[in-house]
Design a protein around this motif. Structure first.
Motif, PDB file in Angstrom:
ATOM      1  N   SER A  29     -13.766  23.621  24.768  1.00 42.91           N
ATOM      2  CA  SER A  29     -13.421  24.559  25.846  1.00 42.91           C
ATOM      3  C   SER A  29     -11.940  24.925  25.816  1.00 42.91           C
ATOM      4  O   SER A  29     -11.574  26.086  26.031  1.00 42.91           O
ATOM      5  CB  SER A  29     -13.818  23.972  27.201  1.00 42.91           C
ATOM      6  OG  SER A  29     -13.167  22.755  27.397  1.00 42.91           O
ATOM      7  N   LEU A  52     -15.778  18.444  15.671  1.00 42.80           N
ATOM      8  CA  LEU A  52     -15.652  17.395  16.696  1.00 42.80           C
ATOM      9  C   LEU A  52     -16.828  16.430  16.655  1.00 42.80           C
ATOM     10  O   LEU A  52     -16.671  15.237  16.934  1.00 42.80           O
ATOM     11  CB  LEU A  52     -15.515  18.019  18.085  1.00 42.80           C
ATOM     12  CG  LEU A  52     -14.077  18.305  18.541  1.00 42.80           C
ATOM     13  CD1 LEU A  52     -13.314  19.162  17.566  1.00 42.80           C
ATOM     14  CD2 LEU A  52     -14.059  18.923  19.924  1.00 42.80           C
ATOM     15  N   PRO A  72      -6.847  21.929  21.289  1.00 41.56           N
ATOM     16  CA  PRO A  72      -6.181  22.608  20.190  1.00 41.56           C
ATOM     17  C   PRO A  72      -4.781  22.056  19.912  1.00 41.56           C
ATOM     18  O   PRO A  72      -4.172  21.428  20.760  1.00 41.56           O
ATOM     19  CB  PRO A  72      -6.074  24.043  20.710  1.00 41.56           C
ATOM     20  CG  PRO A  72      -5.893  23.886  22.190  1.00 41.56           C
ATOM     21  CD  PRO A  72      -6.730  22.695  22.567  1.00 41.56           C
ATOM     22  N   ASP A 117      -7.847  21.355  34.192  1.00 44.70           N
ATOM     23  CA  ASP A 117      -7.632  20.259  33.235  1.00 44.70           C
ATOM     24  C   ASP A 117      -8.235  18.951  33.784  1.00 44.70           C
ATOM     25  O   ASP A 117      -8.859  18.186  33.055  1.00 44.70           O
ATOM     26  CB  ASP A 117      -6.129  20.100  32.963  1.00 44.70           C
ATOM     27  CG  ASP A 117      -5.869  19.273  31.710  1.00 44.70           C
ATOM     28  OD1 ASP A 117      -6.668  19.382  30.759  1.00 44.70           O
ATOM     29  OD2 ASP A 117      -4.897  18.494  31.690  1.00 44.70           O
ATOM     30  N   HIS A 120     -11.873  18.362  33.105  1.00 45.23           N
ATOM     31  CA  HIS A 120     -12.267  18.436  31.697  1.00 45.23           C
ATOM     32  C   HIS A 120     -13.393  17.460  31.319  1.00 45.23           C
ATOM     33  O   HIS A 120     -14.358  17.832  30.660  1.00 45.23           O
ATOM     34  CB  HIS A 120     -11.039  18.164  30.837  1.00 45.23           C
ATOM     35  CG  HIS A 120     -11.226  18.581  29.446  1.00 45.23           C
ATOM     36  ND1 HIS A 120     -10.848  19.806  28.980  1.00 45.23           N
ATOM     37  CD2 HIS A 120     -11.834  17.961  28.417  1.00 45.23           C
ATOM     38  CE1 HIS A 120     -11.207  19.913  27.728  1.00 45.23           C
ATOM     39  NE2 HIS A 120     -11.806  18.812  27.350  1.00 45.23           N
ATOM     40  N   ARG A 162      -3.221   8.798  27.410  1.00 42.57           N
ATOM     41  CA  ARG A 162      -4.165   9.894  27.191  1.00 42.57           C
ATOM     42  C   ARG A 162      -5.332   9.419  26.342  1.00 42.57           C
ATOM     43  O   ARG A 162      -6.472   9.795  26.554  1.00 42.57           O
ATOM     44  CB  ARG A 162      -3.431  11.085  26.543  1.00 42.57           C
ATOM     45  CG  ARG A 162      -4.197  12.370  26.584  1.00 42.57           C
ATOM     46  CD  ARG A 162      -4.517  12.777  28.037  1.00 42.57           C
ATOM     47  NE  ARG A 162      -5.303  14.019  28.097  1.00 42.57           N
ATOM     48  CZ  ARG A 162      -6.621  14.082  27.950  1.00 42.57           C
ATOM     49  NH1 ARG A 162      -7.326  13.002  27.707  1.00 42.57           N
ATOM     50  NH2 ARG A 162      -7.247  15.235  28.044  1.00 42.57           N
ATOM     51  N   GLU A 166      -9.674   9.059  27.004  1.00 43.83           N
ATOM     52  CA  GLU A 166     -10.752   9.446  26.084  1.00 43.83           C
ATOM     53  C   GLU A 166     -11.629   8.225  25.758  1.00 43.83           C
ATOM     54  O   GLU A 166     -12.857   8.322  25.713  1.00 43.83           O
ATOM     55  CB  GLU A 166     -10.176  10.007  24.774  1.00 43.83           C
ATOM     56  CG  GLU A 166      -9.439  11.314  24.922  1.00 43.83           C
ATOM     57  CD  GLU A 166     -10.346  12.457  25.347  1.00 43.83           C
ATOM     58  OE1 GLU A 166     -11.424  12.627  24.754  1.00 43.83           O
ATOM     59  OE2 GLU A 166      -9.969  13.185  26.292  1.00 43.83           O
TER      60      GLU A 166
HETATM   61  N1  LIG Z   1      -5.478  18.335  27.977  1.00 50.08           N
HETATM   62  C1  LIG Z   1      -5.891  18.713  26.647  1.00 50.08           C
HETATM   63  C2  LIG Z   1      -7.355  18.438  26.486  1.00 50.08           C
HETATM   64  C3  LIG Z   1      -7.821  18.718  25.079  1.00 50.08           C
HETATM   65  C4  LIG Z   1      -9.214  18.182  24.842  1.00 50.08           C
HETATM   66  O1  LIG Z   1      -9.725  17.355  25.616  1.00 50.08           O
HETATM   67  N2  LIG Z   1      -9.818  18.633  23.740  1.00 50.08           N
HETATM   68  C5  LIG Z   1     -11.178  18.235  23.418  1.00 50.08           C
HETATM   69  C6  LIG Z   1     -12.032  19.464  23.150  1.00 50.08           C
HETATM   70  S1  LIG Z   1     -12.054  20.571  24.514  1.00 50.08           S
HETATM   71  C7  LIG Z   1     -11.207  17.424  22.120  1.00 50.08           C
HETATM   72  O2  LIG Z   1     -10.461  17.677  21.222  1.00 50.08           O
HETATM   73  N3  LIG Z   1     -12.106  16.429  22.033  1.00 50.08           N
HETATM   74  C8  LIG Z   1     -12.274  15.654  20.860  1.00 50.08           C
HETATM   75  C9  LIG Z   1     -13.535  14.827  20.957  1.00 50.08           C
HETATM   76  O3  LIG Z   1     -14.051  14.687  22.083  1.00 50.08           O
HETATM   77  O4  LIG Z   1     -13.949  14.338  19.909  1.00 50.08           O
HETATM   78  C10 LIG Z   1      -5.574  20.191  26.400  1.00 50.08           C
HETATM   79  O5  LIG Z   1      -5.626  20.948  27.380  1.00 50.08           O
HETATM   80  O6  LIG Z   1      -5.243  20.580  25.269  1.00 50.08           O
END
Ligand SMILES: N[C@@H](CCC(=O)N[C@@H](CS)C(=O)NCC(=O)O)C(=O)O
Length: 287
Positions: A29, A52, A72, A117, A120, A162, A166
């Motif tokens: 997203s 991903l 990104p 955000d 998310h 961060r 995740e």
């Molecule tokens: N706060 C970050 C969030 C970025 C983010 O969470 N990206 C996700 C995709 S939308 C990602 O790379 N996820 C890797 C995964 O879940 O394997 C931003 O706004 O750039």
């Protein structure tokens, strides 16, 4: 602005890339939001698509340009930028036309982008369950351990917070899956946000008035994703439904949120099966 400093950048080859490069995910997203923004600004860029589902952003190579393992990432003439909302603000400054951050609305924009955000992982929860049909983790414990163990820095400082965020998501996914209760909690937060946005759209065609802004881009991405997951916008939030459809008639928006053909087929199959079983998003959440 989150820009890596020289000692943070371990994947040194990107320092010699010319021009503007975007590392992104087709269905991410934040990447979709950035791509639409670049389309509206008419900015040329070279793309590097990350897979991903295969955890490519957790590889040594990628962690060497984003120690958070997230897309990104923008690499621009030897500089490396992360965090999508900061990247958008940077591009607004460098490419002011057309204006997507109206000058007198910065505080409101910051608050609404922060809200976006903050939601998310809730979007990810609903998206995994009702768009991808994924209820287990796609990341093994070995992959997660390696991710946790990276000695990675942002602006010269250890950057574990961060990553913990995740890790919590993926470890819980592996242990508990995506239960109906979890889905309901996430959907409730979206309900509150959409309720507020619906009111805004009763007063003007776009969130901040007569013109499209970065908020329309950000929330279009979220609304499109939930629409794919069967969210009943037409019934619950008619203003949002109409606004989303209007933006979707513009290719600069539509092409960036379109799932690849195999995923479209999977979504159609899953939605039909869930409708039959009474386990669609509306059924589970009680919308
Ligand atoms: N706060 C970050 C969030 C970025 C983010 O969470 N990206 C996700 C995709 S939308 C990602 O790379 N996820 C890797 C995964 O879940 O394997 C931003 O706004 O750039």
């Amino acid at each position: 602005m989150v820009e890596l400093i020289d000692s943070d950048i371990r994947t040194r080859e990107v320092l010699s890339w010319d021009g503007l490069h975007v590392l992104h995910g087709r269905m991410s997203s934040c990447s979709q939001k950035l791509r639409i923004f670049l389309n509206l600004k008419g900015i040329e860029w070279q793309g590097h698509e990350m897979n991903l589902a295969e955890s490519e952003t957790y590889s040594d190579w990628f962690m060497g340009i984003n120690p958070r393992g997230l897309v990104p990432v923008v690499v621009w003439d030897g500089r490396v930028f992360i965090e999508s909302n900061d990247i958008l603000a940077m591009f607004e400054e460098k490419f002011p036309e057309p204006c997507l951050f109206p000058a007198n609305k910065h505080r409101e924009i910051d608050a609404l982008l922060q809200q976006e955000d903050d939601l998310h992982l809730d979007l990810r929860t609903l998206s995994f369950r009702f768009v991808l049909g994924r209820t287990g983790s796609n990341k093994s414990s070995a992959v997660l351990d390696q991710y946790r163990g990276y000695d990675a820095k942002v602006a010269g400082e250890p950057d574990i917070d961060r990553r913990e965020h995740e890790l919590d998501f993926y470890e819980r996914l592996a242990e508990e899956g995506l239960s109906d209760d979890l889905v309901r909690v996430s959907a409730k937060k979206f309900w509150a946000a959409f309720d507020e946005l619906e009111t805004r759209l009763s007063a003007s065609p776009y969130f901040l008035g007569e013109k499209i802004s970065v908020l329309d881009i950000a929330w279009f991405v979220y609304a499109s994703r939930l629409h794919l997951g069967g969210y009943p916008f037409a019934r619950l939030f008619p203003n949002i439904h109409e606004w989303r459809q209007g933006l979707a008639s513009d290719e600069r928006f539509a092409q960036e949120v379109l799932p690849p053909a195999p995923l479209q087929e999977l979504i159609a199959r899953n939605q039909a099966a869930w409708a039959q079983a009474g386990t669609t998003l509306s059924d589970v959440v009680g919308l």
